[in-house]
Design an enzyme around this catalytic site. Structure first.
Site, PDB file in Angstrom:
ATOM      1  N   ASP A 227      -1.502  -9.954 -15.009  1.00 23.17           N
ATOM      2  CA  ASP A 227      -0.219  -9.846 -14.095  1.00 23.17           C
ATOM      3  C   ASP A 227       0.693 -10.305 -15.675  1.00 23.17           C
ATOM      4  O   ASP A 227       1.654  -9.253 -16.084  1.00 23.17           O
ATOM      5  CB  ASP A 227       0.141 -11.357 -13.262  1.00 23.17           C
ATOM      6  CG  ASP A 227      -0.649 -10.942 -11.696  1.00 23.17           C
ATOM      7  OD1 ASP A 227      -1.793  -9.723 -12.668  1.00 23.17           O
ATOM      8  OD2 ASP A 227      -1.257 -11.844 -11.523  1.00 23.17           O
TER       9      ASP A 227
ATOM     10  N   GLU B  25      -6.856 -12.563 -13.775  1.00 22.30           N
ATOM     11  CA  GLU B  25      -5.553 -12.111 -13.616  1.00 22.30           C
ATOM     12  C   GLU B  25      -4.682 -12.132 -13.709  1.00 22.30           C
ATOM     13  O   GLU B  25      -3.180 -12.076 -14.099  1.00 22.30           O
ATOM     14  CB  GLU B  25      -5.959 -12.899 -11.602  1.00 22.30           C
ATOM     15  CG  GLU B  25      -5.027 -12.296 -10.615  1.00 22.30           C
ATOM     16  CD  GLU B  25      -4.616 -10.620 -10.232  1.00 22.30           C
ATOM     17  OE1 GLU B  25      -4.160 -10.452 -11.064  1.00 22.30           O
ATOM     18  OE2 GLU B  25      -5.452 -10.780  -9.194  1.00 22.30           O
TER      19      GLU B  25
ATOM     20  N   SER C 238      -3.758  -5.688  -8.028  1.00 18.05           N
ATOM     21  CA  SER C 238      -3.937  -6.560  -8.929  1.00 18.05           C
ATOM     22  C   SER C 238      -2.893  -5.882 -10.082  1.00 18.05           C
ATOM     23  O   SER C 238      -2.046  -6.853 -10.421  1.00 18.05           O
ATOM     24  CB  SER C 238      -4.553  -7.403  -9.057  1.00 18.05           C
ATOM     25  OG  SER C 238      -5.444  -7.806  -8.061  1.00 18.05           O
TER      26      SER C 238
ATOM     27  N   ASP D 116       2.412   6.839   3.261  1.00 20.09           N
ATOM     28  CA  ASP D 116       0.620   7.102   3.827  1.00 20.09           C
ATOM     29  C   ASP D 116       0.517   5.447   4.263  1.00 20.09           C
ATOM     30  O   ASP D 116       0.825   4.862   2.457  1.00 20.09           O
ATOM     31  CB  ASP D 116       0.006   7.995   3.113  1.00 20.09           C
ATOM     32  CG  ASP D 116      -0.795   7.906   1.937  1.00 20.09           C
ATOM     33  OD1 ASP D 116      -0.946   7.208   1.681  1.00 20.09           O
ATOM     34  OD2 ASP D 116       0.345   8.795   1.125  1.00 20.09           O
TER      35      ASP D 116
END
Length: 612
Positions: free
Chosen positions: A305, A301, A519, A585
């Protein structure tokens, strides 16, 4: 002599009466049913030390919210006139009476100024006390609770009280009724080893025609692997180089044991952004956070990022915050491990800083129902403070569609944890906070909604005015009775925007891998926002700050600023979920960004643009 003793007695009685008595009448502040999936065992050890966070009311928060919307509204004369740190703090500072009464309460238990700490605005008080004292203060009993599935144990209670006269002066005390798992936090994502031959594509394969892209086309390879170049092409940002002369910066949040590895970053730069080689980001450790640089300990993660956010925005300075700590958690069927984040610890730190990155991405989110409402609202108010200071906050919308990602009704696990155990869609927090920008996901070129893109409607936060028009239009497209009882049609709608969310090529522990999830979408969209801020700052304009009022205004008046996504759905909770459709949406929001169009708009005086 007798009259002197009487006066002494009266004086002593008056002094005692002036202090809040330990045995004064208490009122239950919060009480919850025993959380599902946890078993209460032995009483907590009396000498076990816990850190209590006491939240004092912010009576002027409505005024702060008013300021936030005025400086974020492109129709308002104050657009872009962000508040200073001191101005924000003055609007969330508790009343002196609240501070005084809480101080008296703490002093009556032997807790004085030198043994506590406060947030910059004095709206939070932190104390470290043994369980025996916490039980006396809160008229409760702490127990050791064990998580049935993992065996993890924590010290908590299911009810607590405070002196009745403090009820209007204390909003919450935690940890009391919040149930945390003592293991590392993880964000859900899809990861596969990259096979170079599988990713290969014939050299003579023609590019994909995308009118809104840079040069009107995108490399065909971007349907197999997403790179920095793919995103710059797709979102019409090729050729723009941000300046480092005007103070622009970008921030990435990281939590428990998600380490952003610098060696992997350099491998990524060599692969996708050679000009960025030997550049680095600033690491800031908060509340015992770490950033272990052992290659095998690199976090997927954190690497995703930092590599894409900093790669997209090079040479913009980047900050990576690594925050330790354990947050509120109430067990539910979908959250079998603690995926809540210690947002309040991070907020305490960043709100105390005078200078902050203008664009910040967070790729962690929790089931909204697992977060105590009082805590969620206070954290959301903290995000509003950052927005008022000119910071844009992006959060990934989640990877479970409308809930658990399961379309089969026999296998779905979307049950409420309020004791009713009824099926209901599962919105996420913080994406459900109306003061942040929630980012959903797309896939492929041309873009379609990715099936796991989190979206829906908050059960906690009402729908803000800025999205009323767009969301109402969507709701009118649903057949009468669609998903009745499964979602709150009056809630804050998620997401606001979208970006690519799968097949991202990153480096992890020294090797290339393919990774996906919203993510990936959050740092991608944050990177585009950072480029927009760079363009504005170079023109002498302030940062964009809280984005949502501008996003929805542009969607209504200049819809080509976003690429509308009209194909796809996000199954979950035993349903096909919602469909992507024209306009907003609950899968991709208003769509993905067209940087070129957005730059042309936001670098002008928005108040004088026809239509705005």
């Amino acid at each position: 002599m007798r009259s002197l003793s009487v006066w002494i007695a009266v004086a002593l009685a008056t002094a005692v009466a002036a202090l809040p008595a330990k045995d004064c009448v208490h009122k239950v502040k919060e009480s919850i049913p025993p959380p599902r999936g946890w078993t209460k065992s032995a009483p907590a050890p009396a000498d076990h030390v816990i850190e209590l966070r006491i939240a004092l009311p912010q009576p002027n928060f409505p005024e702060l919210e008013k300021h936030l919307y005025e400086v974020s509204d492109p129709f308002h004369d104050r657009y872009g006139q962000h508040l200073t740190k001191e101005e924000v703090e003055s609007l969330v500072t508790p009343e002196p009476e609240s501070v005084h009464l809480v101080n008296e309460w703490l002093a009556s238990h032997g807790i004085y100024e030198d043994s506590l700490s406060r947030s910059p605005a004095k709206d939070w008080v932190l104390i470290r006390v043994p369980v025996s004292l916490a039980e006396d203060m809160l008229k409760t009993e702490y127990h050791v609770w064990t998580h049935d599935a993992s065996g993890d144990s924590i010290v908590r209670t299911t009810t607590y009280s405070i002196p009745e006269h403090l009820d209007d002066h204390v909003e919450l005390v935690q940890p009391t009724t919040m149930f945390s798992r003592m293991n590392s936090l993880k964000t859900s994502f899809h990861i596969n080893d990259v096979q170079e031959k599988a990713a290969a594509i014939a050299a003579d394969t023609p590019p994909i025609s995308i009118p809104s892209a840079s040069g009107g086309h995108v490399d065909a390879s971007c349907n197999r692997t997403i790179t920095i170049n793919c995103l710059l092409q797709l979102y019409n940002a090729v050729g723009f180089k941000p300046s480092t002369k005007h103070g622009n910066a970008i921030g990435i949040t990281g939590y428990l044991e998600e380490f952003a590895n610098i060696q992997d970053l350099q491998s990524f730069y060599a692969d996708q952004r050679p000009e960025a080689l030997n550049s680095f980001f600033t690491t800031v450790l908060i509340n015992g956070g770490e950033n272990n640089q052992t290659l095998s300990e690199a976090g997927a993660e954190a690497n995703l990022d930092t590599q894409f956010a900093y790669g997209l925005t090079f040479p913009t300075p980047g900050t990576f915050w690594s925050t330790g700590g354990r947050p509120p958690f109430k067990a539910d069927t979908l959250t079998t491990t603690n995926t809540n984040e210690p947002y309040s610890e991070w907020l305490d730190f960043v709100l105390s800083q005078h200078k902050l990155p203008q664009s910040i991405s967070t790729s962690y989110a929790d089931d909204e129902q697992t977060v105590p409402p009082s805590f969620a609202k206070r954290v959301c108010n903290g995000f509003a403070q950052l927005g008022a200071r000119g910071v844009s906050l992006m959060f990934s919308s989640g990877d479970g569609g409308v809930g658990d990602g399961e379309e089969d009704p026999a296998l779905q696990q979307c049950f409420t944890n309020d004791g009713r155990n009824v099926t209901r869609f599962v919105p996420l927090f913080p994406p459900s906070c109306p003061f942040v920008t929630s980012v959903g996901g797309t896939i492929h070129v041309p873009e379609t909604a990715v099936f796991f893109s989190g979206g829906g409607f908050s059960d906690l936060f009402p729908r803000p005015a800025y999205q009323e028009l767009a969301v109402s239009k969507f709701l009118k497209t649903l057949a009468p009775g669609t998903y009745k009882g499964l979602f709150n049609p009056n809630g804050r709608a998620i997401p606001d925007v979208a970006a690519q969310a799968d097949l991202f090529r990153i480096f992890l522990s020294g090797r290339p891998v393919s990774i996906g999830g919203t993510s990936a979408a959050a740092p991608t969209f944050t990177g585009i926002v950072s480029l927009l801020n760079a363009a504005r700052l170079e023109k002498g304009l302030p940062s964009l700050g809280f984005l949502n009022p501008l996003v929805y205004a542009l969607q209504a008046l200049e819809p080509t600023a976003f690429n509308d996504i009209t194909v796809g759905n996000n199954p979950g909770c035993g349903t096909p979920g919602f469909n992507a459709t024209k306009g907003w949406d609950p899968i991709t929001g208003v769509g993905t960004p067209n940087f070129g169009k957005l730059k042309d708009i936001v670098t002008l005086n928005l108040l004088h643009i026809p239509g705005l």
